[in-house]
Design a protein around this motif. Sequence first.
Motif, PDB file in Angstrom:
ATOM      1  N   GLU A 131     -16.508  -7.508   2.727  1.00 34.39           N
ATOM      2  CA  GLU A 131     -17.100  -6.214   2.444  1.00 34.39           C
ATOM      3  C   GLU A 131     -16.295  -5.136   3.162  1.00 34.39           C
ATOM      4  OE1 GLU A 131     -21.137  -6.296   3.599  1.00 34.39           O
ATOM      5  OE2 GLU A 131     -21.757  -7.771   2.083  1.00 34.39           O
ATOM      6  N   GLY A 132     -16.630  -3.925   2.894  1.00 39.78           N
ATOM      7  CA  GLY A 132     -15.944  -2.817   3.550  1.00 39.78           C
ATOM      8  C   GLY A 132     -14.904  -2.180   2.658  1.00 39.78           C
ATOM      9  N   ALA A 133     -14.535  -0.956   2.987  1.00 40.68           N
ATOM     10  CA  ALA A 133     -13.563  -0.189   2.222  1.00 40.68           C
ATOM     11  C   ALA A 133     -12.627   0.517   3.191  1.00 40.68           C
ATOM     12  CB  ALA A 133     -14.261   0.825   1.314  1.00 40.68           C
ATOM     13  N   ILE A 134     -11.450   0.858   2.680  1.00 40.77           N
ATOM     14  CA  ILE A 134     -10.448   1.510   3.515  1.00 40.77           C
ATOM     15  C   ILE A 134      -9.642   2.475   2.656  1.00 40.77           C
ATOM     16  CG2 ILE A 134      -8.655  -0.251   3.157  1.00 40.77           C
ATOM     17  CD1 ILE A 134      -7.888   0.137   6.115  1.00 40.77           C
ATOM     18  N   GLY A 135      -9.262   3.591   3.229  1.00 47.91           N
ATOM     19  CA  GLY A 135      -8.415   4.566   2.568  1.00 47.91           C
ATOM     20  C   GLY A 135      -7.056   4.613   3.234  1.00 47.91           C
ATOM     21  N   VAL A 136      -6.006   4.823   2.447  1.00 47.14           N
ATOM     22  CA  VAL A 136      -4.629   4.786   2.942  1.00 47.14           C
ATOM     23  C   VAL A 136      -3.940   6.086   2.560  1.00 47.14           C
ATOM     24  CG1 VAL A 136      -2.434   3.549   2.920  1.00 47.14           C
ATOM     25  CG2 VAL A 136      -4.578   2.281   2.673  1.00 47.14           C
ATOM     26  N   ASP A 137      -3.395   6.762   3.566  1.00 47.42           N
ATOM     27  CA  ASP A 137      -2.615   7.982   3.352  1.00 47.42           C
ATOM     28  C   ASP A 137      -1.197   7.727   3.850  1.00 47.42           C
ATOM     29  OD1 ASP A 137      -2.408  11.023   2.905  1.00 47.42           O
ATOM     30  OD2 ASP A 137      -1.741  10.800   4.980  1.00 47.42           O
TER      31      ASP A 137
ATOM     32  N   THR B  64      -1.362   5.793   7.338  1.00 48.19           N
ATOM     33  CA  THR B  64      -2.518   6.100   8.168  1.00 48.19           C
ATOM     34  C   THR B  64      -3.767   5.744   7.387  1.00 48.19           C
ATOM     35  OG1 THR B  64      -1.321   7.932   9.205  1.00 48.19           O
ATOM     36  CG2 THR B  64      -3.712   7.898   9.450  1.00 48.19           C
ATOM     37  N   THR B  65      -4.636   4.943   7.976  1.00 47.88           N
ATOM     38  CA  THR B  65      -5.842   4.467   7.306  1.00 47.88           C
ATOM     39  C   THR B  65      -7.078   5.054   7.972  1.00 47.88           C
ATOM     40  OG1 THR B  65      -6.038   2.484   8.693  1.00 47.88           O
ATOM     41  CG2 THR B  65      -4.647   2.326   6.729  1.00 47.88           C
ATOM     42  N   THR B  66      -8.217   4.798   7.348  1.00 53.96           N
ATOM     43  CA  THR B  66      -9.469   5.263   7.926  1.00 53.96           C
ATOM     44  C   THR B  66      -9.824   4.515   9.202  1.00 53.96           C
ATOM     45  OG1 THR B  66     -10.587   3.735   6.409  1.00 53.96           O
ATOM     46  CG2 THR B  66     -10.400   6.029   5.715  1.00 53.96           C
ATOM     47  N   ASP B  67      -9.245   3.339   9.397  1.00 56.30           N
ATOM     48  CA  ASP B  67      -9.454   2.551  10.610  1.00 56.30           C
ATOM     49  C   ASP B  67      -8.127   2.471  11.358  1.00 56.30           C
ATOM     50  OD1 ASP B  67     -10.073   0.797  12.606  1.00 56.30           O
ATOM     51  OD2 ASP B  67     -10.942  -0.741  11.316  1.00 56.30           O
ATOM     52  N   PRO B  68      -8.028   3.023  12.560  1.00 58.65           N
ATOM     53  CA  PRO B  68      -6.742   3.015  13.276  1.00 58.65           C
ATOM     54  C   PRO B  68      -6.173   1.615  13.510  1.00 58.65           C
ATOM     55  CG  PRO B  68      -8.292   4.529  14.319  1.00 58.65           C
ATOM     56  CD  PRO B  68      -9.075   3.764  13.294  1.00 58.65           C
ATOM     57  N   ALA B  69      -7.020   0.595  13.486  1.00 57.64           N
ATOM     58  CA  ALA B  69      -6.521  -0.756  13.719  1.00 57.64           C
ATOM     59  C   ALA B  69      -5.638  -1.258  12.589  1.00 57.64           C
ATOM     60  CB  ALA B  69      -7.703  -1.719  13.916  1.00 57.64           C
TER      61      ALA B  69
ATOM     62  N   LYS C  59      -1.224  -7.927   3.669  1.00 62.79           N
ATOM     63  CA  LYS C  59      -2.105  -9.101   3.741  1.00 62.79           C
ATOM     64  C   LYS C  59      -3.283  -8.846   4.689  1.00 62.79           C
ATOM     65  CE  LYS C  59      -2.039 -14.091   4.546  1.00 62.79           C
ATOM     66  NZ  LYS C  59      -3.259 -14.104   5.387  1.00 62.79           N
ATOM     67  N   LYS C  60      -3.021  -8.159   5.784  1.00 66.82           N
ATOM     68  CA  LYS C  60      -4.086  -7.834   6.736  1.00 66.82           C
ATOM     69  C   LYS C  60      -5.110  -6.905   6.098  1.00 66.82           C
ATOM     70  CE  LYS C  60      -4.723  -5.842  11.346  1.00 66.82           C
ATOM     71  NZ  LYS C  60      -4.033  -5.193  12.509  1.00 66.82           N
ATOM     72  N   ILE C  61      -4.646  -5.939   5.312  1.00 65.58           N
ATOM     73  CA  ILE C  61      -5.556  -5.012   4.645  1.00 65.58           C
ATOM     74  C   ILE C  61      -6.396  -5.738   3.604  1.00 65.58           C
ATOM     75  CG2 ILE C  61      -5.675  -3.025   3.093  1.00 65.58           C
ATOM     76  CD1 ILE C  61      -4.971  -2.072   5.777  1.00 65.58           C
ATOM     77  N   VAL C  62      -5.745  -6.541   2.759  1.00 63.47           N
ATOM     78  CA  VAL C  62      -6.428  -7.185   1.637  1.00 63.47           C
ATOM     79  C   VAL C  62      -7.414  -8.238   2.125  1.00 63.47           C
ATOM     80  CG1 VAL C  62      -6.056  -8.650  -0.381  1.00 63.47           C
ATOM     81  CG2 VAL C  62      -4.558  -6.699   0.029  1.00 63.47           C
TER      82      VAL C  62
ATOM     83  N   ARG D 222      -4.736  15.117  11.066  1.00 63.68           N
ATOM     84  CA  ARG D 222      -4.438  15.554   9.700  1.00 63.68           C
ATOM     85  C   ARG D 222      -4.381  14.373   8.734  1.00 63.68           C
ATOM     86  NH1 ARG D 222      -0.285  19.411   7.530  1.00 63.68           N
ATOM     87  NH2 ARG D 222       0.509  18.494   5.605  1.00 63.68           N
ATOM     88  N   ASP D 223      -3.623  13.335   9.073  1.00 59.80           N
ATOM     89  CA  ASP D 223      -3.471  12.184   8.184  1.00 59.80           C
ATOM     90  C   ASP D 223      -4.747  11.343   8.132  1.00 59.80           C
ATOM     91  OD1 ASP D 223      -0.882  12.997   7.714  1.00 59.80           O
ATOM     92  OD2 ASP D 223      -0.029  11.702   9.271  1.00 59.80           O
ATOM     93  N   ARG D 224      -5.466  11.261   9.256  1.00 54.28           N
ATOM     94  CA  ARG D 224      -6.717  10.494   9.257  1.00 54.28           C
ATOM     95  C   ARG D 224      -7.750  11.162   8.360  1.00 54.28           C
ATOM     96  NH1 ARG D 224      -5.916   5.991  11.453  1.00 54.28           N
ATOM     97  NH2 ARG D 224      -5.287   6.930  13.424  1.00 54.28           N
TER      98      ARG D 224
END
Length: 273
Positions: free
Chosen positions: A47-53, A61-66, A131-134, A223-225
């Motif tokens: 579950e969960g979602a993430i945005g990538v800039d 830069t993603t919504t989660d700094p990790a 792979k870590k993101i997916v 800005r990127d976050r």
Amino acid sequence: MRLRWLPMWARRCPSDPTSVRVYQDTLGHWYASFVVRRDTTPAPDVEGAIGVDWGVITTATTTDPAYDLPYLGHRKRCAAELAKLQRRMARRRRPRGVKSSSGYLRAKRQAAKLARKAARQNIHDARVWAKKIVDNHATIAVEDFKPTFLARSRMAGKAADAAIGTAKRELVDRGLRAGRRVVLVPPAFTTMTCSQCGTRAKYRLGLGVRVFRCDICGYTACRDRNAARTILATAERGRAGADDVRHAITSFRDGGRVRSEPEIPRLPATGKR
């Protein structure tokens, strides 16, 4: 000339090859590509979602700094040695129509190997990061960024070193193979829009401004976050389908939603970032 093939396997093939393609790259290395059948392993339910800039200072830069992908600078580390080889090539260059010297060809091959090494390092890092993101997110909102325009700017060298296109391609392809919900969001106004209240700023943010401040709600973030969170909010707001369909977006202010191509043609990337 007879070629003798000596099979050297790093691991056993899951089945007998149905076809094979043997080819040679620009450095003279030979490769064999086998087509085999294998059982697919289903991706784990997450579950969960993430945005990538995408950016240059930080590649992703993603919504989660990790899960950020930092700028690694593989080509930058090779720049001094590559310049040395290019100067050696310039000293040994002969007029057109005259056969090149062995020293020139040797330096040219070493420069090509150095560039290929940096490219392979970028591909490896992009695959590990994708792979870590997916593996940990069911919804992936990706900025549909086209880095080609950076080739005509002062950031051309650093943009090429960041390999944004490689990272984006690896993330989208791996996400689709795993059955994740991948949404491509056009980059228009993502930097100027507040991810907290959805208000678009009336002024353009220069590249030197690294902190976003909303004049309406007072929200302050990197800005990127902020752009990554806006991209994710845009995808979730429209409840759009994923797959490999590119999506069109209207602004938060207009109350638009993300829709797929069968409903609306893909809009060109217009506006300010």
